[in-house]
Design an enzyme around this catalytic site. Structure first.
Site, short mmCIF file in Angstrom:
data_model
loop_
_atom_site.label_atom_id
_atom_site.label_comp_id
_atom_site.label_asym_id
_atom_site.label_seq_id
_atom_site.Cartn_x
_atom_site.Cartn_y
_atom_site.Cartn_z
N GLU A 1 0.95 -1.11 -0.08
CA GLU A 1 -0.06 -0.16 -0.24
C GLU A 1 0.74 1.32 -0.10
O GLU A 1 0.75 2.14 0.87
CB GLU A 1 -0.91 -0.13 1.24
CG GLU A 1 -1.93 -1.38 1.17
CD GLU A 1 -2.90 -1.29 2.17
OE1 GLU A 1 -3.12 -0.68 3.09
OE2 GLU A 1 -3.83 -2.14 1.91
N PRO B 1 2.55 2.88 4.43
CA PRO B 1 2.20 2.36 5.98
C PRO B 1 3.39 1.95 6.66
O PRO B 1 4.47 1.41 6.04
CB PRO B 1 1.06 1.10 5.85
CG PRO B 1 1.33 0.72 4.65
CD PRO B 1 1.68 1.71 3.51
N HIS C 1 -18.78 -9.17 4.46
CA HIS C 1 -17.58 -8.56 4.76
C HIS C 1 -16.86 -9.63 5.95
O HIS C 1 -17.56 -9.83 6.92
CB HIS C 1 -17.41 -7.07 5.22
CG HIS C 1 -16.18 -6.55 5.39
ND1 HIS C 1 -15.56 -6.09 6.53
CD2 HIS C 1 -15.03 -6.63 4.62
CE1 HIS C 1 -14.66 -5.65 6.71
NE2 HIS C 1 -14.23 -6.00 5.49
N GLU D 1 -13.54 -9.33 7.78
CA GLU D 1 -12.17 -8.80 8.05
C GLU D 1 -11.72 -9.93 9.10
O GLU D 1 -12.35 -10.41 10.13
CB GLU D 1 -12.32 -7.67 8.90
CG GLU D 1 -11.22 -7.11 9.38
CD GLU D 1 -9.84 -7.06 8.60
OE1 GLU D 1 -9.99 -6.27 7.35
OE2 GLU D 1 -9.07 -7.95 8.60
N HIS E 1 -8.75 -8.10 0.18
CA HIS E 1 -7.76 -6.98 0.49
C HIS E 1 -6.90 -7.28 1.34
O HIS E 1 -6.71 -8.34 2.13
CB HIS E 1 -8.70 -5.96 1.32
CG HIS E 1 -9.61 -5.11 0.43
ND1 HIS E 1 -9.60 -3.83 0.27
CD2 HIS E 1 -10.31 -5.39 -0.70
CE1 HIS E 1 -10.43 -3.24 -0.30
NE2 HIS E 1 -10.95 -4.12 -1.33
N GLU E 2 -5.70 -6.74 1.37
CA GLU E 2 -4.39 -7.22 1.95
C GLU E 2 -4.00 -8.28 1.67
O GLU E 2 -2.71 -8.85 2.51
CB GLU E 2 -4.35 -7.00 3.45
CG GLU E 2 -4.74 -5.31 3.79
CD GLU E 2 -6.18 -4.97 4.08
OE1 GLU E 2 -6.97 -5.97 4.17
OE2 GLU E 2 -6.41 -3.83 3.66
N GLU F 1 -7.45 -6.08 -3.43
CA GLU F 1 -7.04 -4.70 -3.26
C GLU F 1 -5.50 -4.95 -3.45
O GLU F 1 -5.07 -4.58 -4.73
CB GLU F 1 -7.18 -4.42 -1.82
CG GLU F 1 -6.70 -3.04 -1.67
CD GLU F 1 -6.67 -2.62 -0.02
OE1 GLU F 1 -6.21 -3.61 0.65
OE2 GLU F 1 -7.17 -1.38 0.23
N GLU G 1 -8.79 4.28 -0.46
CA GLU G 1 -8.81 4.44 0.96
C GLU G 1 -7.82 5.36 1.57
O GLU G 1 -8.00 6.27 2.62
CB GLU G 1 -8.93 3.24 1.65
CG GLU G 1 -7.82 2.47 1.73
CD GLU G 1 -7.64 1.04 2.32
OE1 GLU G 1 -8.74 0.78 3.05
OE2 GLU G 1 -6.58 0.32 2.44
#
Ligand code: NOJ
Ligand code: CA
Length: 721
Positions: free
Chosen positions: A189, A210, A432, A434, A502-503, A521, A527
């Site tokens: 990212e 990050p 979702h 996470e 994502h990630e 992602e 974001e």
């Protein structure tokens, strides 16, 4: 498999017992040529030339391994001895297999509805004389680039082994311009930096990305793939990998003195790279080459080097345009959690009656209902809801194995009601998950979680891997994790579920084999416009880098630049103009596209919002009209199975004028083009919401000049008169 049409059968020639001499092979059009040879001490090496000019100098191949020296390949004995035992020198060529393939295949979704796979193949079968170990290197050369991989046939002397280092090199011919992000075992990212190769290490500390304490940036000269390069004589090159399966993700480490990149694999907690069992193969190492930057975007090498579709019935895999309860949390207007009072919450006895809600929860029944209404009114397929399930209070507990169970809604999220309401309104809900990077927790709960989805009418999941991998010590891009991400996709296919992770590790074309992987992602998504902003040029480099491996859930459509309007504490600014955001639906091709901003913002710009409503998600044909990495790109696409075309022009920092040549349209017909472009004084910082919408009659003979602002862009929709 059924969809595969093989037009020219393979002609396989085998040449036995070759001397140490070189082997060469050219692309079908003759422009590219790869040369294989052995060094004096028997190490394999290759070089690559384009239109007669060397583009990759002789580059070594091979591995450092351990654990394979036991005669009977007894694992325990091998592990005890741990002698360094390498697969680098001492090789002889045993035979060479040659083949030619020219076929077409039909992807389930993508940038074109029929893909040509045309290459010459040269598989060099090697034997290490003293150890009697066999290893092959398979080269496939296409008109637009080279792919090669290592293959280890089943053999006693190399049955189980551990790769401790991959020695593959990419020797550069000069101090090229590179568009790079730093090597990192856990995240991609980052904002991109453009510099000379020799300047990379000097700029490492200035990169924007990050900085979590658990992140591991292994080398001051390491960069990630897909790496985009440009030589001084105008040759564009892209280094990446295809079909990353059961192997760690590869970064590249630069020898700055000699300008040679070497594979830099992602280790496990022991420092080992890959656990192998023959017969087995590595991922393909890819080098896309052209003197026209547009060809890099048009290359299908990465998909072609992946296996055909493994899913028999793909009728349930559908492109999807969605809105979501999301941006309000990312901007910190609202929250994923229900309460701040996490001390009372334990997965085994969730009791929210004891905790006080903080009142900022996004995924409430009422708010989700509002999104369903908005989606239904404007013809969206789905609504993503994040923060619907318990566990978010414990988010900060980064060592806890079990934070989420993926099946328990918060008390203010009435799932049965919303499920039925969405169905009534003709809208799907997107699940979702996470995972908080707790891999074992997710794997043990996965069947239950997917079954829960099917029982409640969900057929797509956005998963996420935020934070330190649990158990601690593992890296996001190591072999174990690479296997986990694919396991989640394959298991989802069993349940007819589409995945947007994502990630996870950056894609390498696996969506050809598993087209239910509709998004990833794995790069700096939009974001970050809420976390301090990204460079205005960011989306002019992503199609040359991150998108080489597959589509990105970039989440465009940000119409409000000033995020303090959503949350006074958020000082971030969206570094693009409004029509730049529209262009991304075309230039950042994906079967999954979000309109990421808040419904109330779209209500203020309904004329521009119309483009997001109209734009297609799946394509018959794509035309790359203009492109220069990190500067601009203009792409036209024909909607799949429809008489509609869309054009996107995404610009970077410097204002420019795009020249759109409409010759991609069928001749002899008349069309109306609706153009959404930057207003006269538009600028991403000072005047981002200035735009003009105009209609023009066009034919295949039309050529139109369109000004693009700094951080700007344009979008066009085209229908027959
Ligand atoms: C990071 C993801 O990129 C973002 O989209 C998501 O909302 C959060 N993680 C929470 O899972
Ligand atoms: Ca992310």
């Amino acid at each position: 498999m059924k969809r595969l049409i093989r037009s020219v059968g393979g002609l396989i020639l085998t040449v036995f017992a070759l001397p140490v001499c070189g082997q060469t092979m050219s692309s079908p059009d003759g422009n590219l040529s790869v040369a294989f040879s052995l060094t004096e001490d028997g190490q394999p090496q290759y070089s690559l030339s384009y239109k007669g000019k060397e583009v990759v100098k002789p580059s070594k191949l091979g591995f450092r391994i351990k654990g394979a020296e036991g005669k009977d390949a007894n694992w325990d004995d091998d592990m005890k001895t741990r002698k360094p035992d390498d697969l680098d020198i001492g090789f002889k060529v045993v035979s060479v297999d040659r083949d030619t393939v020219n076929e077409t295949w039909v992807p389930v979704w993508g940038e074109e509805s029929v893909i040509t796979n045309n290459y010459n193949e040269m598989k060099v079968n090697l034997r290490q004389s003293d150890t009697k170990r066999d290893m092959s290197i398979d080269f496939r050369i296409f008109n637009d680039g080279l792919g090669f991989r290592y293959e280890f046939p089943m053999q006693k002397k190399l049955s189980y082994f551990v790769i401790t280092d991959e020695l593959t090199e990419f020797a550069m011919t000069g101090d090229h311009e590179a568009y790079w992000i730093p090597a990192d075992y856990d995240t991609q990212e980052y904002d991109y930096t453009r510099s000379r190769l020799s300047e990379i290490s000097g700029l490492m500390d200035q990169v924007n990305g990050p900085t979590y304490p658990w992140q591991h940036r292994p080398s001051p000269t390491g960069v990630q793939t897909a790496l985009m390069l440009r030589t001084d004589d105008g040759i564009y090159m892209n280094l990446h990998e295809a079909a990353l399966v059961n192997y760690p993700c590869m970064h590249l480490d630069l020898d700055e003195k000699n300008l040679v990149f070497k594979a830099l694999l992602t280790p496990d907690p022991m420092g080992d790279m890959a656990y192998m069992q023959s017969d087995c193969v590595t991922p393909w190492r890819t080098i896309i080459v052209s003197d026209d930057a547009r060809d890099i975007l048009a290359s299908r090498i990465t998909l072609n080097l992946n296996e055909p579709c493994a899913i028999e019935d793909t009728s349930w895999i559908k492109p999807c345009k969605y809105v979501g309860v999301w941006w309000e949390m990312i901007t910190r207007k609202g929250k994923w959690s229900y309460t701040n009072d996490y001390a009372n919450i334990h997965l085994d006895k969730v009791d929210y009656t004891k905790s006080k809600p903080h009142g900022k929860h996004g995924a409430t029944t009422e708010n989700v209902k509002k999104y369903i209404d908005f989606a239904s009114k404007h013809g969206f397929d789905a609504v993503l809801v994040e923060g619907w399930n318990t566990g978010w209070e414990d988010w900060s507990n980064k060592f806890k194995d079990e934070v989420f169970d993926f099946v328990t809604p918060y008390p203010d999220f009435d799932l049965p009601f919303l499920r039925d309401y969405a169905k009534e309104k003709g809208v799907k809900l997107i699940m979702h998950h996470e995972t908080s990077s707790s891999i074992r927790n997710y794997e043990r709960r996965m069947d239950e979680a997917y079954k829960f989805m099917k029982d409640n009418g969900y057929d797509a999941v956005k998963s996420g891997y935020v934070g330190r991998i649990i158990p601690a010590g593992s890296n996001h891009f190591s072999q174990w994790l690479v296997n986990h991400y694919l396991y989640a996709v394959k298991k989802a296919a069993d349940y007819k579920i589409m995945v947007n992770a994502h990630e996870a590790v950056r894609p390498t074309g696996l969506c050809r084999t598993w087209p239910n992987l509709i998004g990833n992602e794995s790069a700096r998504g939009s974001e970050y416009q809420a976390f301090g902003g990204s460079k205005p040029s960011h989306t002019t480099i992503l199609p040359f880098t991150r998108l080489i491996g597959g589509p990105m859930d970039y989440t465009p459509g940000l119409f409000e630049n000033d995020l303090s309007k959503y949350n006074p504490k958020n000082k971030s600014w969206v570094n693009t103009t409004l029509t730049n955001q529209l262009s991304l639906y075309v230039t950042m091709s994906s079967p999954l596209q979000m309109a990421a901003d808040l419904p109330e913002t779209y209500e203020k710009f309904l004329d521009a919002f119309q483009f997001i409503k109209d734009v297609a998600l799946d394509w018959d044909q794509s035309y790359y009209l203009e492109a220069e990495p990190m500067e601009y790109l203009t792409v036209a696409r024909k909607a799949k199975g429809a008489d509609e075309w869309f054009v996107g022009g995404t610009n970077g920092e410097a204002p420019r004028t795009a020249e759109v040549d409409f010759s991609f349209l069928p001749e002899g017909r008349k069309f109306v083009a609706t153009i959404y472009r930057d207003g006269k004084d538009a600028h991403y910082k000072t005047n981002p919401q200035s735009y003009i919408i105009e209609s023009k009659n066009v034919t295949a003979k039309s050529k139109i000049k369109i000004p693009e602002a700094s951080g700007g862009g344009f979008a066009i929709s085209i229908v027959p008169v």
